[in-house]
Design an enzyme around this catalytic site. Structure first.
Site, PDB file in Angstrom:
ATOM      1  N   ARG A 160       0.840  -1.208   0.000  1.00  0.00           N
ATOM      2  CA  ARG A 160       0.000   0.000   0.000  1.00  0.00           C
ATOM      3  C   ARG A 160       0.873   1.256   0.000  1.00  0.00           C
ATOM      4  NH1 ARG A 160      -4.511   0.519   4.594  1.00  0.00           N
ATOM      5  NH2 ARG A 160      -2.678   0.942   5.878  1.00  0.00           N
ATOM      6  N   LYS A 262      -2.772   6.628   1.695  1.00  0.00           N
ATOM      7  CA  LYS A 262      -2.671   7.096   3.086  1.00  0.00           C
ATOM      8  C   LYS A 262      -1.860   8.390   3.149  1.00  0.00           C
ATOM      9  CE  LYS A 262      -2.999   4.469   7.330  1.00  0.00           C
ATOM     10  NZ  LYS A 262      -4.360   4.867   7.640  1.00  0.00           N
ATOM     11  N   GLU A 298     -16.224   6.594   4.486  1.00  0.00           N
ATOM     12  CA  GLU A 298     -15.608   5.932   5.635  1.00  0.00           C
ATOM     13  C   GLU A 298     -15.677   6.846   6.839  1.00  0.00           C
ATOM     14  OE1 GLU A 298     -11.612   5.710   3.430  1.00  0.00           O
ATOM     15  OE2 GLU A 298     -10.981   6.010   5.493  1.00  0.00           O
TER      16      GLU A 298
HETATM   17  C1  COI Z   1      -4.615   3.148  11.546  1.00  0.00           C
HETATM   18  O1  COI Z   1      -5.681   2.601  11.842  1.00  0.00           O
HETATM   19  O2  COI Z   1      -3.533   2.552  11.672  1.00  0.00           O
HETATM   20  C2  COI Z   1      -4.578   4.494  11.011  1.00  0.00           C
HETATM   21  O3  COI Z   1      -3.677   4.772  10.295  1.00  0.00           O
HETATM   22  C3  COI Z   1      -5.570   5.496  11.419  1.00  0.00           C
HETATM   23  C4  COI Z   1      -4.940   6.555  12.282  1.00  0.00           C
HETATM   24  C5  COI Z   1      -5.767   7.802  12.263  1.00  0.00           C
HETATM   25  C6  COI Z   1      -4.727   6.083  13.682  1.00  0.00           C
END
Ligand code: COI
Length: 413
Positions: A160, A262, A298
Protein backbone atom coordinates in the site's frame (compact mmCIF):
# COMPACT_ATOMS: atom_id res chain seq x y z
CA UNK A 1 11.10 -14.24 1.92
CA UNK A 2 12.76 -15.68 4.97
CA UNK A 3 10.79 -15.53 8.15
CA UNK A 4 13.63 -15.02 10.59
CA UNK A 5 14.38 -11.56 11.91
CA UNK A 6 17.52 -9.80 10.75
CA UNK A 7 19.48 -7.36 12.79
CA UNK A 8 22.46 -5.20 11.97
CA UNK A 9 23.70 -7.48 9.24
CA UNK A 10 23.13 -10.64 11.33
CA UNK A 11 20.55 -13.32 10.86
CA UNK A 12 18.39 -13.63 13.94
CA UNK A 13 17.75 -17.35 13.89
CA UNK A 14 16.66 -19.21 16.97
CA UNK A 15 18.97 -19.10 19.00
CA UNK A 16 19.22 -15.39 18.29
CA UNK A 17 20.94 -12.17 19.21
CA UNK A 18 19.60 -9.61 21.58
CA UNK A 19 20.16 -5.90 21.80
CA UNK A 20 21.31 -5.32 25.37
CA UNK A 21 19.61 -2.14 26.46
CA UNK A 22 19.25 1.16 24.65
CA UNK A 23 22.35 2.78 23.28
CA UNK A 24 22.80 6.37 22.18
CA UNK A 25 24.93 5.15 19.29
CA UNK A 26 23.29 4.89 15.89
CA UNK A 27 23.00 1.29 14.78
CA UNK A 28 23.95 0.80 11.16
CA UNK A 29 21.67 -1.53 9.27
CA UNK A 30 22.12 -2.88 5.84
CA UNK A 31 19.24 -3.29 3.43
CA UNK A 32 18.44 -6.51 1.64
CA UNK A 33 20.28 -8.38 0.18
CA UNK A 34 22.90 -7.52 2.82
CA UNK A 35 20.36 -8.25 5.53
CA UNK A 36 20.69 -11.90 4.72
CA UNK A 37 24.45 -12.00 5.25
CA UNK A 38 25.30 -14.40 8.05
CA UNK A 39 28.36 -12.47 9.18
CA UNK A 40 28.70 -8.85 10.26
CA UNK A 41 29.97 -6.77 7.36
CA UNK A 42 31.66 -4.20 9.58
CA UNK A 43 32.39 -3.81 13.29
CA UNK A 44 29.07 -3.31 15.05
CA UNK A 45 28.57 -0.40 17.40
CA UNK A 46 26.01 -2.51 19.22
CA UNK A 47 26.39 -4.82 22.13
CA UNK A 48 24.98 -8.07 20.81
CA UNK A 49 24.93 -11.24 22.82
CA UNK A 50 24.13 -14.72 21.67
CA UNK A 51 21.31 -16.20 23.71
CA UNK A 52 19.75 -19.61 23.57
CA UNK A 53 16.10 -20.17 24.41
CA UNK A 54 12.87 -18.72 25.73
CA UNK A 55 12.56 -17.25 29.17
CA UNK A 56 9.55 -17.57 31.44
CA UNK A 57 6.43 -15.47 31.38
CA UNK A 58 5.83 -13.51 34.55
CA UNK A 59 3.58 -10.63 33.59
CA UNK A 60 1.32 -9.28 36.28
CA UNK A 61 0.36 -5.62 36.12
CA UNK A 62 1.85 -2.26 35.38
CA UNK A 63 1.81 -0.90 38.89
CA UNK A 64 5.52 -0.17 39.02
CA UNK A 65 6.61 -3.79 39.61
CA UNK A 66 9.12 -5.17 37.16
CA UNK A 67 7.34 -7.18 34.52
CA UNK A 68 9.06 -10.00 32.69
CA UNK A 69 7.80 -11.89 29.69
CA UNK A 70 9.07 -14.79 27.65
CA UNK A 71 11.32 -13.70 24.85
CA UNK A 72 12.27 -15.63 21.74
CA UNK A 73 15.49 -13.61 21.68
CA UNK A 74 16.55 -14.31 25.24
CA UNK A 75 17.28 -17.13 27.65
CA UNK A 76 16.18 -14.89 30.47
CA UNK A 77 12.82 -13.17 30.64
CA UNK A 78 12.72 -9.83 28.83
CA UNK A 79 12.28 -6.89 31.17
CA UNK A 80 9.41 -4.75 29.99
CA UNK A 81 9.38 -0.97 29.95
CA UNK A 82 8.16 0.47 33.21
CA UNK A 83 4.75 1.81 32.22
CA UNK A 84 1.18 1.09 33.30
CA UNK A 85 0.38 -1.77 30.93
CA UNK A 86 -3.18 -2.03 32.26
CA UNK A 87 -4.16 1.44 31.09
CA UNK A 88 -2.77 1.78 27.60
CA UNK A 89 -4.76 4.05 25.34
CA UNK A 90 -3.88 5.30 21.88
CA UNK A 91 -1.48 8.10 22.70
CA UNK A 92 2.11 9.08 22.22
CA UNK A 93 4.78 7.28 24.24
CA UNK A 94 8.47 7.75 23.41
CA UNK A 95 10.20 4.39 22.88
CA UNK A 96 13.86 3.47 22.35
CA UNK A 97 14.66 3.41 18.65
CA UNK A 98 13.42 4.59 15.29
CA UNK A 99 14.57 3.51 11.87
CA UNK A 100 15.61 6.07 9.25
CA UNK A 101 16.49 5.56 5.60
CA UNK A 102 16.96 8.35 3.05
CA UNK A 103 17.32 8.57 -0.70
CA UNK A 104 17.53 11.21 -3.39
CA UNK A 105 14.90 11.77 -6.04
CA UNK A 106 15.39 9.33 -8.91
CA UNK A 107 17.26 6.87 -6.70
CA UNK A 108 16.21 3.86 -4.65
CA UNK A 109 16.27 3.45 -0.91
CA UNK A 110 19.31 1.36 -0.11
CA UNK A 111 20.83 1.99 3.30
CA UNK A 112 19.27 2.92 6.60
CA UNK A 113 20.00 2.87 10.30
CA UNK A 114 18.38 2.52 13.66
CA UNK A 115 18.73 5.65 15.73
CA UNK A 116 17.79 6.51 19.24
CA UNK A 117 14.15 7.73 19.14
CA UNK A 118 13.98 11.51 19.10
CA UNK A 119 13.18 14.64 17.15
CA UNK A 120 14.30 14.81 13.54
CA UNK A 121 15.83 17.70 11.63
CA UNK A 122 13.91 19.03 8.61
CA UNK A 123 14.48 22.01 6.36
CA UNK A 124 11.75 24.62 6.91
CA UNK A 125 11.43 24.40 3.13
CA UNK A 126 10.93 20.61 3.02
CA UNK A 127 8.20 19.34 0.71
CA UNK A 128 6.43 17.57 3.56
CA UNK A 129 6.13 20.75 5.65
CA UNK A 130 5.23 23.06 2.78
CA UNK A 131 3.18 20.92 0.41
CA UNK A 132 2.25 17.82 2.41
CA UNK A 133 4.21 15.39 0.24
CA UNK A 134 3.98 12.46 2.61
CA UNK A 135 2.32 9.16 3.46
CA UNK A 136 2.05 7.08 6.57
CA UNK A 137 1.25 3.47 7.37
CA UNK A 138 -0.01 1.69 10.47
CA UNK A 139 0.42 -1.93 11.54
CA UNK A 140 0.79 -3.81 14.79
CA UNK A 141 3.03 -6.34 16.53
CA UNK A 142 1.64 -8.66 19.22
CA UNK A 143 3.48 -10.55 21.95
CA UNK A 144 2.41 -14.16 22.22
CA UNK A 145 2.36 -16.16 25.48
CA UNK A 146 5.31 -18.25 24.31
CA UNK A 147 7.34 -15.07 23.85
CA UNK A 148 7.10 -14.97 20.09
CA UNK A 149 6.33 -11.66 18.42
CA UNK A 150 3.77 -11.59 15.61
CA UNK A 151 3.22 -9.13 12.78
CA UNK A 152 -0.05 -9.09 10.87
CA UNK A 153 0.27 -8.96 7.07
CA UNK A 154 3.16 -6.44 6.99
CA UNK A 155 3.73 -6.99 3.28
CA UNK A 156 0.25 -5.55 2.64
CA UNK A 157 1.33 -2.29 4.26
CA UNK A 158 4.50 -2.34 2.16
CA UNK A 159 2.43 -2.74 -0.99
CA UNK A 160 0.00 0.00 0.00
CA UNK A 161 2.91 2.34 0.72
CA UNK A 162 4.26 1.65 -2.76
CA UNK A 163 0.87 2.46 -4.34
CA UNK A 164 0.61 5.66 -2.33
CA UNK A 165 4.18 6.67 -3.17
CA UNK A 166 3.39 6.36 -6.86
CA UNK A 167 0.38 8.71 -6.41
CA UNK A 168 2.45 11.20 -4.41
CA UNK A 169 5.49 11.16 -6.76
CA UNK A 170 7.81 9.64 -4.18
CA UNK A 171 10.26 6.74 -4.29
CA UNK A 172 9.29 3.92 -1.97
CA UNK A 173 11.14 1.11 -0.18
CA UNK A 174 10.59 -2.30 -1.72
CA UNK A 175 8.10 -4.54 0.05
CA UNK A 176 11.01 -6.67 1.26
CA UNK A 177 12.84 -3.62 2.63
CA UNK A 178 9.63 -2.46 4.27
CA UNK A 179 9.05 -5.77 6.05
CA UNK A 180 12.68 -6.17 7.12
CA UNK A 181 12.95 -2.65 8.50
CA UNK A 182 9.68 -3.10 10.39
CA UNK A 183 11.10 -6.28 11.95
CA UNK A 184 14.34 -4.58 12.91
CA UNK A 185 12.53 -1.65 14.52
CA UNK A 186 10.15 -3.91 16.44
CA UNK A 187 12.96 -6.10 17.77
CA UNK A 188 15.00 -3.07 18.83
CA UNK A 189 12.01 -1.86 20.83
CA UNK A 190 11.02 -5.28 22.13
CA UNK A 191 10.60 -4.12 25.74
CA UNK A 192 7.76 -1.84 24.60
CA UNK A 193 5.59 -4.66 23.20
CA UNK A 194 2.72 -5.08 25.67
CA UNK A 195 2.31 -8.40 27.52
CA UNK A 196 -0.22 -10.74 25.85
CA UNK A 197 -3.75 -9.43 26.18
CA UNK A 198 -2.71 -5.91 27.24
CA UNK A 199 -2.43 -4.32 23.80
CA UNK A 200 -0.01 -4.22 20.90
CA UNK A 201 2.97 -2.36 19.55
CA UNK A 202 1.70 0.12 16.98
CA UNK A 203 4.16 0.54 14.12
CA UNK A 204 4.06 3.87 12.29
CA UNK A 205 6.09 4.03 9.06
CA UNK A 206 6.34 7.48 7.44
CA UNK A 207 7.47 8.33 3.93
CA UNK A 208 8.05 11.99 3.21
CA UNK A 209 9.59 14.52 0.91
CA UNK A 210 12.29 15.76 3.26
CA UNK A 211 14.30 17.75 0.73
CA UNK A 212 13.86 21.52 0.36
CA UNK A 213 11.63 22.96 -2.37
CA UNK A 214 10.00 26.30 -2.94
CA UNK A 215 8.34 26.09 -6.33
CA UNK A 216 5.74 23.33 -6.26
CA UNK A 217 7.58 20.17 -7.29
CA UNK A 218 8.51 16.76 -5.88
CA UNK A 219 11.24 16.97 -3.23
CA UNK A 220 14.88 16.30 -4.13
CA UNK A 221 15.27 13.99 -1.10
CA UNK A 222 13.01 11.46 0.69
CA UNK A 223 12.99 9.99 4.18
CA UNK A 224 11.48 6.69 5.23
CA UNK A 225 11.12 6.54 9.00
CA UNK A 226 9.58 3.95 11.33
CA UNK A 227 8.73 4.54 14.95
CA UNK A 228 6.75 2.32 17.28
CA UNK A 229 4.78 2.68 20.49
CA UNK A 230 2.61 0.52 22.72
CA UNK A 231 -1.14 1.03 22.33
CA UNK A 232 -4.43 -0.17 23.76
CA UNK A 233 -7.89 0.71 22.49
CA UNK A 234 -8.26 3.55 19.99
CA UNK A 235 -11.58 4.97 21.11
CA UNK A 236 -12.02 6.27 24.64
CA UNK A 237 -15.10 4.01 24.78
CA UNK A 238 -12.65 1.05 24.83
CA UNK A 239 -14.40 -1.96 23.34
CA UNK A 240 -17.85 -0.42 23.99
CA UNK A 241 -19.93 0.65 20.97
CA UNK A 242 -19.15 4.03 19.42
CA UNK A 243 -21.65 6.70 18.39
CA UNK A 244 -21.21 8.28 14.98
CA UNK A 245 -22.69 11.32 13.27
CA UNK A 246 -23.06 11.50 9.49
CA UNK A 247 -21.38 14.64 8.12
CA UNK A 248 -23.36 16.23 5.31
CA UNK A 249 -21.28 19.34 4.46
CA UNK A 250 -17.61 18.44 4.78
CA UNK A 251 -16.04 15.59 2.84
CA UNK A 252 -13.05 13.44 3.47
CA UNK A 253 -12.09 12.82 -0.15
CA UNK A 254 -13.02 13.70 -3.72
CA UNK A 255 -12.86 11.60 -6.91
CA UNK A 256 -9.41 11.90 -8.44
CA UNK A 257 -7.92 13.08 -5.15
CA UNK A 258 -5.78 11.21 -2.64
CA UNK A 259 -8.50 9.61 -0.48
CA UNK A 260 -7.53 6.14 -1.69
CA UNK A 261 -3.95 6.39 -0.40
CA UNK A 262 -2.67 7.10 3.09
CA UNK A 263 -1.68 10.68 2.37
CA UNK A 264 -0.86 12.60 5.52
CA UNK A 265 -3.13 15.49 4.50
CA UNK A 266 -6.23 13.25 4.32
CA UNK A 267 -6.21 13.12 8.08
CA UNK A 268 -5.79 16.85 8.73
CA UNK A 269 -8.80 17.38 6.46
CA UNK A 270 -11.16 15.58 8.83
CA UNK A 271 -10.11 17.29 12.04
CA UNK A 272 -12.68 20.09 11.83
CA UNK A 273 -15.69 17.81 11.41
CA UNK A 274 -14.28 15.38 13.98
CA UNK A 275 -13.73 18.12 16.58
CA UNK A 276 -17.26 19.43 16.08
CA UNK A 277 -18.67 15.91 16.44
CA UNK A 278 -16.69 15.24 19.61
CA UNK A 279 -17.82 18.55 21.08
CA UNK A 280 -21.40 17.29 20.64
CA UNK A 281 -20.57 14.00 22.39
CA UNK A 282 -20.15 11.75 19.34
CA UNK A 283 -17.22 9.37 19.04
CA UNK A 284 -16.44 10.19 15.42
CA UNK A 285 -17.78 11.15 11.97
CA UNK A 286 -19.09 9.07 9.08
CA UNK A 287 -18.49 10.78 5.71
CA UNK A 288 -20.62 10.72 2.59
CA UNK A 289 -19.43 10.89 -1.01
CA UNK A 290 -18.79 14.44 -2.22
CA UNK A 291 -20.70 14.10 -5.52
CA UNK A 292 -24.14 12.75 -4.54
CA UNK A 293 -23.86 13.24 -0.76
CA UNK A 294 -25.71 9.97 -0.51
CA UNK A 295 -23.23 7.10 -0.46
CA UNK A 296 -21.19 6.04 2.55
CA UNK A 297 -17.45 6.62 2.38
CA UNK A 298 -15.61 5.93 5.64
CA UNK A 299 -15.15 7.14 9.20
CA UNK A 300 -12.24 9.55 9.94
CA UNK A 301 -9.76 6.78 10.70
CA UNK A 302 -11.45 3.55 9.60
CA UNK A 303 -13.68 1.72 7.09
CA UNK A 304 -17.36 1.02 7.68
CA UNK A 305 -19.53 -2.11 7.28
CA UNK A 306 -23.29 -2.74 7.54
CA UNK A 307 -24.88 -6.05 8.48
CA UNK A 308 -28.35 -7.07 7.29
CA UNK A 309 -29.23 -10.69 7.95
CA UNK A 310 -26.43 -12.83 6.54
CA UNK A 311 -25.20 -10.07 4.21
CA UNK A 312 -22.33 -7.78 5.13
CA UNK A 313 -21.90 -4.70 2.90
CA UNK A 314 -19.11 -2.16 2.70
CA UNK A 315 -18.37 0.71 0.29
CA UNK A 316 -16.34 -0.49 -2.70
CA UNK A 317 -12.80 0.79 -3.15
CA UNK A 318 -13.15 3.32 -5.97
CA UNK A 319 -10.43 5.89 -5.33
CA UNK A 320 -11.93 7.85 -2.45
CA UNK A 321 -11.85 5.09 0.14
CA UNK A 322 -8.74 3.77 1.83
CA UNK A 323 -8.10 0.08 1.01
CA UNK A 324 -7.84 -0.96 4.65
CA UNK A 325 -5.88 -4.09 5.43
CA UNK A 326 -8.22 -4.87 8.33
CA UNK A 327 -11.13 -4.22 5.93
CA UNK A 328 -9.72 -6.73 3.45
CA UNK A 329 -8.99 -9.26 6.20
CA UNK A 330 -12.46 -8.96 7.73
CA UNK A 331 -14.02 -9.57 4.32
CA UNK A 332 -12.06 -12.81 4.05
CA UNK A 333 -12.84 -13.84 7.63
CA UNK A 334 -16.56 -13.12 7.09
CA UNK A 335 -16.60 -15.13 3.84
CA UNK A 336 -14.87 -18.03 5.61
CA UNK A 337 -17.62 -17.92 8.25
CA UNK A 338 -20.37 -18.22 5.65
CA UNK A 339 -21.45 -14.59 5.38
CA UNK A 340 -22.21 -13.06 2.02
CA UNK A 341 -20.03 -9.97 1.54
CA UNK A 342 -20.88 -7.17 -0.89
CA UNK A 343 -18.43 -4.44 -1.87
CA UNK A 344 -20.63 -1.87 -3.57
CA UNK A 345 -22.11 1.61 -3.25
CA UNK A 346 -23.98 1.70 0.06
CA UNK A 347 -26.57 4.46 0.54
CA UNK A 348 -26.97 6.39 3.75
CA UNK A 349 -30.63 5.27 3.80
CA UNK A 350 -29.49 1.69 4.22
CA UNK A 351 -28.09 2.68 7.60
CA UNK A 352 -31.60 3.18 8.90
CA UNK A 353 -32.43 -0.40 8.10
CA UNK A 354 -29.21 -2.19 9.13
CA UNK A 355 -29.09 -4.78 11.92
CA UNK A 356 -25.54 -3.88 12.85
CA UNK A 357 -22.85 -1.41 11.84
CA UNK A 358 -19.15 -1.72 12.61
CA UNK A 359 -15.85 -0.09 11.71
CA UNK A 360 -12.52 -1.69 10.85
CA UNK A 361 -8.98 -0.38 10.87
CA UNK A 362 -5.55 -1.18 12.25
CA UNK A 363 -6.00 1.22 15.15
CA UNK A 364 -9.71 0.55 15.81
CA UNK A 365 -9.51 -3.21 14.95
CA UNK A 366 -13.27 -4.03 14.73
CA UNK A 367 -15.37 -1.45 16.58
CA UNK A 368 -19.12 -1.95 16.99
CA UNK A 369 -21.27 1.11 16.27
CA UNK A 370 -24.00 1.65 18.86
CA UNK A 371 -25.76 4.49 17.07
CA UNK A 372 -25.62 6.73 14.03
CA UNK A 373 -27.15 10.18 13.86
CA UNK A 374 -28.13 11.46 10.41
CA UNK A 375 -29.96 14.75 9.83
CA UNK A 376 -30.94 14.88 13.49
CA UNK A 377 -32.32 11.35 13.57
CA UNK A 378 -30.56 8.78 15.77
CA UNK A 379 -30.64 5.08 14.89
CA UNK A 380 -29.39 2.46 17.36
CA UNK A 381 -27.97 -0.94 16.51
CA UNK A 382 -27.41 -4.35 18.02
CA UNK A 383 -23.77 -4.82 18.95
CA UNK A 384 -23.18 -8.30 20.31
CA UNK A 385 -23.60 -10.32 17.14
CA UNK A 386 -21.64 -10.27 13.93
CA UNK A 387 -19.06 -7.60 14.79
CA UNK A 388 -18.20 -9.38 18.05
CA UNK A 389 -17.83 -12.68 16.20
CA UNK A 390 -15.56 -11.13 13.56
CA UNK A 391 -13.56 -9.20 16.18
CA UNK A 392 -12.87 -12.43 18.09
CA UNK A 393 -11.88 -14.32 14.96
CA UNK A 394 -9.52 -11.59 13.76
CA UNK A 395 -7.86 -10.80 17.08
CA UNK A 396 -7.39 -14.49 17.96
CA UNK A 397 -5.51 -14.82 14.71
CA UNK A 398 -3.47 -11.65 15.24
CA UNK A 399 -2.48 -12.71 18.74
CA UNK A 400 -1.56 -16.23 17.67
CA UNK A 401 -4.40 -17.88 19.59
CA UNK A 402 -5.84 -19.67 16.57
CA UNK A 403 -4.25 -21.46 13.66
CA UNK A 404 -3.18 -19.11 10.86
CA UNK A 405 -4.87 -20.87 7.96
CA UNK A 406 -4.68 -17.71 5.83
CA UNK A 407 -0.89 -17.41 6.18
CA UNK A 408 -1.23 -13.81 7.40
CA UNK A 409 1.07 -13.92 10.39
CA UNK A 410 4.79 -13.19 10.26
CA UNK A 411 6.65 -14.53 13.29
CA UNK A 412 9.71 -12.63 14.51
CA UNK A 413 11.68 -15.65 15.63
C1 COI B 1 -4.62 3.15 11.55
O1 COI B 1 -5.68 2.60 11.84
O2 COI B 1 -3.53 2.55 11.67
C2 COI B 1 -4.58 4.49 11.01
O3 COI B 1 -3.68 4.77 10.30
C3 COI B 1 -5.57 5.50 11.42
C4 COI B 1 -4.94 6.55 12.28
C5 COI B 1 -5.77 7.80 12.26
C6 COI B 1 -4.73 6.08 13.68
Amino acid sequence: MEKCGVFAGFHLPNPTYQLLGPSRTAIMLLPPPFFTEKRPLFPLPLQLQKQSHFGLCNCSNGSGNTLRVASPTSNVATELADIDWDNLGFGFIATDYMYIMKCSQGENFSKGELQRFGNIELSPSSAILNYGQGLFEGLKAYRKHDGNILLFRPEENGLRLQMGAERMCMPSPTVEQFVETVKVTVLANERWIPPPGKGSLYIRPLLMGSGAVLGLAPAPEYTFLIYVLPVGNYFKEGLAPINLIVETEMHRATPGGTGGVKAIGNYAAVLKAQSAAKAKGFSDVLYLDSVHKRYLEEVSSCNVFLVKGNVISTPAIKGTILPGITRKSIIDVALSQGFQVEERSVTVDELLDADEVFCTGTAVVVSPVGSITYQGKRVSYGVDGVSQQLYSALTSLQMGLTEDKMDWIVELK
